[in-house]
Design a protein around this motif. Structure first.
Motif, PDB file in Angstrom:
ATOM      1  N   PRO A  97      -5.973 -12.097  -9.715  1.00 35.81           N
ATOM      2  CA  PRO A  97      -5.496 -11.561 -10.998  1.00 35.81           C
ATOM      3  C   PRO A  97      -6.331 -10.380 -11.494  1.00 35.81           C
ATOM      4  N   ARG A  98      -7.542 -10.205 -10.965  1.00 37.99           N
ATOM      5  CA  ARG A  98      -8.337  -9.045 -11.360  1.00 37.99           C
ATOM      6  C   ARG A  98      -7.793  -7.752 -10.724  1.00 37.99           C
ATOM      7  N   LEU A  99      -6.985  -7.922  -9.664  1.00 42.01           N
ATOM      8  CA  LEU A  99      -6.386  -6.747  -9.025  1.00 42.01           C
ATOM      9  C   LEU A  99      -4.959  -6.519  -9.507  1.00 42.01           C
ATOM     10  N   PHE A 100      -4.192  -7.619  -9.593  1.00 42.13           N
ATOM     11  CA  PHE A 100      -2.815  -7.481 -10.105  1.00 42.13           C
ATOM     12  C   PHE A 100      -2.377  -8.812 -10.711  1.00 42.13           C
ATOM     13  N   ASN A 128      -9.516   5.027 -30.734  1.00 47.22           N
ATOM     14  CA  ASN A 128      -9.768   3.593 -30.597  1.00 47.22           C
ATOM     15  C   ASN A 128      -8.567   2.762 -30.991  1.00 47.22           C
ATOM     16  N   VAL A 129      -7.384   3.374 -30.974  1.00 49.29           N
ATOM     17  CA  VAL A 129      -6.144   2.622 -31.158  1.00 49.29           C
ATOM     18  C   VAL A 129      -5.024   3.398 -30.487  1.00 49.29           C
ATOM     19  N   GLY A 130      -3.971   2.689 -30.053  1.00 53.24           N
ATOM     20  CA  GLY A 130      -2.867   3.343 -29.362  1.00 53.24           C
ATOM     21  C   GLY A 130      -2.687   2.755 -27.979  1.00 53.24           C
ATOM     22  N   LEU A 131      -1.529   3.038 -27.372  1.00 50.87           N
ATOM     23  CA  LEU A 131      -1.189   2.411 -26.085  1.00 50.87           C
ATOM     24  C   LEU A 131      -2.153   2.822 -24.984  1.00 50.87           C
ATOM     25  N   GLY A 132      -2.497   4.091 -24.929  1.00 50.77           N
ATOM     26  CA  GLY A 132      -3.446   4.561 -23.917  1.00 50.77           C
ATOM     27  C   GLY A 132      -4.787   3.860 -24.051  1.00 50.77           C
ATOM     28  N   TYR A 133      -5.230   3.736 -25.289  1.00 50.77           N
ATOM     29  CA  TYR A 133      -6.504   3.038 -25.553  1.00 50.77           C
ATOM     30  C   TYR A 133      -6.414   1.579 -25.118  1.00 50.77           C
ATOM     31  N   MET A 134      -5.278   0.939 -25.400  1.00 53.36           N
ATOM     32  CA  MET A 134      -5.062  -0.457 -25.031  1.00 53.36           C
ATOM     33  C   MET A 134      -5.240  -0.650 -23.519  1.00 53.36           C
ATOM     34  N   LEU A 135      -4.672   0.246 -22.738  1.00 55.85           N
ATOM     35  CA  LEU A 135      -4.807   0.194 -21.279  1.00 55.85           C
ATOM     36  C   LEU A 135      -6.266   0.341 -20.857  1.00 55.85           C
ATOM     37  N   PHE A 136      -6.894   1.342 -21.450  1.00 52.26           N
ATOM     38  CA  PHE A 136      -8.213   1.727 -20.984  1.00 52.26           C
ATOM     39  C   PHE A 136      -9.251   0.665 -21.302  1.00 52.26           C
ATOM     40  N   VAL A 137      -9.118   0.037 -22.478  1.00 60.27           N
ATOM     41  CA  VAL A 137     -10.070  -0.997 -22.877  1.00 60.27           C
ATOM     42  C   VAL A 137      -9.874  -2.259 -22.044  1.00 60.27           C
ATOM     43  N   ARG A 152      -9.095  -2.498 -19.082  1.00 57.54           N
ATOM     44  CA  ARG A 152      -9.726  -2.297 -17.777  1.00 57.54           C
ATOM     45  C   ARG A 152     -11.186  -2.779 -17.796  1.00 57.54           C
ATOM     46  N   ASP A 153     -11.866  -2.533 -18.902  1.00 62.67           N
ATOM     47  CA  ASP A 153     -13.270  -2.940 -19.009  1.00 62.67           C
ATOM     48  C   ASP A 153     -13.434  -4.449 -18.898  1.00 62.67           C
ATOM     49  N   PHE A 154     -12.381  -5.210 -19.253  1.00 63.80           N
ATOM     50  CA  PHE A 154     -12.464  -6.679 -19.209  1.00 63.80           C
ATOM     51  C   PHE A 154     -11.651  -7.245 -18.042  1.00 63.80           C
ATOM     52  N   TYR A 155     -11.274  -6.399 -17.116  1.00 67.10           N
ATOM     53  CA  TYR A 155     -10.460  -6.825 -15.958  1.00 67.10           C
ATOM     54  C   TYR A 155      -9.175  -7.514 -16.394  1.00 67.10           C
ATOM     55  N   ARG A 156      -8.613  -7.133 -17.565  1.00 70.41           N
ATOM     56  CA  ARG A 156      -7.385  -7.790 -18.041  1.00 70.41           C
ATOM     57  C   ARG A 156      -6.178  -7.053 -17.465  1.00 70.41           C
ATOM     58  N   THR A 157      -5.937  -7.266 -16.170  1.00 72.99           N
ATOM     59  CA  THR A 157      -4.827  -6.538 -15.531  1.00 72.99           C
ATOM     60  C   THR A 157      -3.493  -6.851 -16.185  1.00 72.99           C
ATOM     61  N   GLU A 158      -3.349  -8.069 -16.758  1.00 71.45           N
ATOM     62  CA  GLU A 158      -2.051  -8.401 -17.375  1.00 71.45           C
ATOM     63  C   GLU A 158      -1.803  -7.517 -18.606  1.00 71.45           C
ATOM     64  N   VAL A 159      -2.883  -7.163 -19.319  1.00 67.41           N
ATOM     65  CA  VAL A 159      -2.720  -6.272 -20.480  1.00 67.41           C
ATOM     66  C   VAL A 159      -2.426  -4.840 -20.007  1.00 67.41           C
TER      67      VAL A 159
END
Lengths: 252, 259
Positions: B35-38, B204-213, B215-222
């Motif tokens: 799940p850390r990859l996909f 620090n808000v918005g869809l692009g930010y949501m994706l990028f953050v 990544r820092d937590f390995y939340r591939t589902e987000v």
């Protein structure tokens, strides 16, 4: 409706390629009486469209003057209605809105200008097409709209620049007959530019032959009205007049 | 007949996505992908439900859409009058066309570094990127639209008594409108891509930010959820708003083949 007077009109261009001045119109004088129908005929390049563009105010004169009802004209204006070879309808307006455009510019209210437009559409048998857009119409119907759009603005003079040159031959004959009918009904002052000798003789009271920027001859056409192609095609007078004009144009 | 056809074409459009979802639901668990990859489809669905429930997704979408709206409206307010003014004069239009073509194709993202220097991180910088993406293309298209109005049509209006104001509102603006709408559609496409990129860097808000953050937590589902939302939002915007607008003007008036 008023008269149109052209006195000593001339037009000189600077030819960029040749690097010299080129005179397209030499000292042309012409009088179109109130309610008269005059056709100007001549080969391409004889300057007939240049004259019309100067009368319409689209291009400046080099010399002479143009009077409508005795008053000199300057720039385009609603006193001179124009019918274009390319129709030049507004594609974003319905047929009704196109015809109502002139009255709208004069500040006529919506209900009244639409009534005016409908009256003119009926005149050109276009009532059914009122709410359609120009691109949905055939070329012949588009030019009918072009003619009544100019007429609905009640101009002093109607200027027509080879208006039927870009429609097919059958449609052209119908449009010519309709134009003579409308002219008899409304009696506008018309200056009609064409390179088609038969068209000029069929439509006009007078045919002016233009050559190399000069008036070559001015011929009265005393054929009876109403005119129709069925009657005139085999008419001896029509043939004689057409031949005479054709000889002049060919000698030009 | 027509509605049936539209229903069918909608179905044909959605079918490949349905197949993709089925493959995802089956293959990812089958191969037991890390799940850390996909992420698994179910995890993305849960993340979706969760982010809707706690309001974060709506917050990100709202922030992104607001920036697009503000940037686009500002750009249009400047671009359309400017484009018309330029288009009326052949000399000005010939002189400025190359410049506007250049800036039209310059990627919106290329503005991010200088935007952050000028406006700092946040709303200003990102809106500026959107503004540029829309502004240059719409100005260029408006200019093009005005200069393709046949001279005879302008002459016709003048000889029917149109003054300067009527010429602008009755002829130049509607005449250029099909080009303007095409410009808005293309510009918004660039703006949307630029927005996501800019939000990864400068906020620090918005869809692009949501994706990028995420990544820092390995939340591939987000991350995948965000990607889906970005794509779906654009499709909705384009298909439900921009494409019908373009059709309404261009096809109705038959101005497609006009040159």
């Amino acid at each position: 409706m008023k008269s149109l007077t052209i006195r000593n009109l001339s037009k000189t261009y600077f030819d960029l390629y040749a690097g010299t001045n080129h005179t397209a119109i030499h000292d042309v004088s012409l009088e179109v009486a109130e309610g008269d129908f005059v056709a100007v005929v001549g080969p391409s390049g004889c300057g007939k469209s240049t004259i019309l563009n100067m009368i319409a105010g689209f291009i400046p004169l080099s010399g002479g003057e143009i009077l409508v009802g005795g008053r000199p004209v300057k720039g385009p204006g609603p006193d001179r209605g124009v019918v274009f070879q390319s129709f030049a309808l507004f594609p974003w307006k319905t047929v009704l809105e196109n015809v109502a455009f002139g009255p709208k510019m004069r500040g006529v209210g919506k209900a009244e200008r639409e009534a005016i437009a409908r009256e003119y559409l009926a005149l050109a048998k276009l009532t059914e097409a009122a709410n359609r857009y120009p691109n949905e119409l055939s070329g012949g119907m588009q030019q009918r709209v072009g003619v009544v759009r100019a007429l609905a603005n009640n101009p002093d003079v109607l200027l027509m620049d080879e208006p039927f040159a870009s429609v097919d031959a059958q449609t052209r004959m119908t449009l010519q007959e309709e134009l003579t009918r409308i002219w008899q009904e409304k009696r506008p002052t018309v200056l009609f530019i064409t390179h088609d000798v038969g068209e000029a003789v069929f439509l006009a009271n007078r045919v002016v032959v233009l050559s190399k920027g000069r008036v070559l001859d001015d011929i009265g056409i005393d054929l009876p009205r109403p005119r129709s192609w069925d009657a005139l095609n085999e008419d001896a007078d029509f043939k004689a007049l057409s031949n005479r004009v054709l000889q002049l144009v060919r000698s030009a | 007949m027509r509605s049936r056809q539209r229903f069918l074409s909608g179905l044909l459009f959605l079918l490949p996505f349905a197949v993709l979802l089925v493959l995802w639901a089956v293959l990812v668990p089958w191969f037991d992908v890390n799940p850390r990859l996909f992420p698994r489809l179910s995890a993305v669905a849960e993340a979706g439900v969760e982010s809707v429930r706690d309001g974060t997704l709506v917050g990100h979408i709202g922030a992104s859409l607001l920036r697009v709206l503000v940037g686009t409206v500002l750009a249009l307010v400047v671009a359309v009058p400017l484009g018309i003014a330029m288009g009326v004069s052949p000399v000005v239009s010939i002189f400025l066309t190359p410049l506007f073509r250049f800036f039209s194709v310059l990627a919106g993202i290329a503005w991010i570094p200088i935007a952050t220097l000028w406006f700092g991180y946040g709303f200003g910088a990102i809106t500026f990127v959107i503004f540029n993406a829309v502004f240059f293309i719409v100005t260029y298209n408006t200019l093009l639209g005005v200069s393709t109005i046949p001279p005879a049509v302008r002459n016709a209006a003048a000889s029917l008594g149109a003054g300067r104001w009527a010429m602008l509102t009755e002829v130049l603006l509607p005449g250029a409108l099909p080009n303007i709408v095409t410009g808005i559609r293309t510009g918004l496409g660039f703006a949307w891509r630029g927005l996501i990129a800019a939000e990864m860097i400068a906020t620090n808000v918005g869809l692009g930010y949501m994706l990028f953050v995420a990544r820092d937590f390995y939340r591939t589902e987000v991350i995948v959820l965000g990607m889906i939302v970005i794509g779906v939002l654009w499709l909705l915007l384009d298909r439900l708003l921009l494409a019908p607008l373009e059709r309404a003007t261009i096809e109705r008036w038959g101005m497609v083949q006009r040159a």
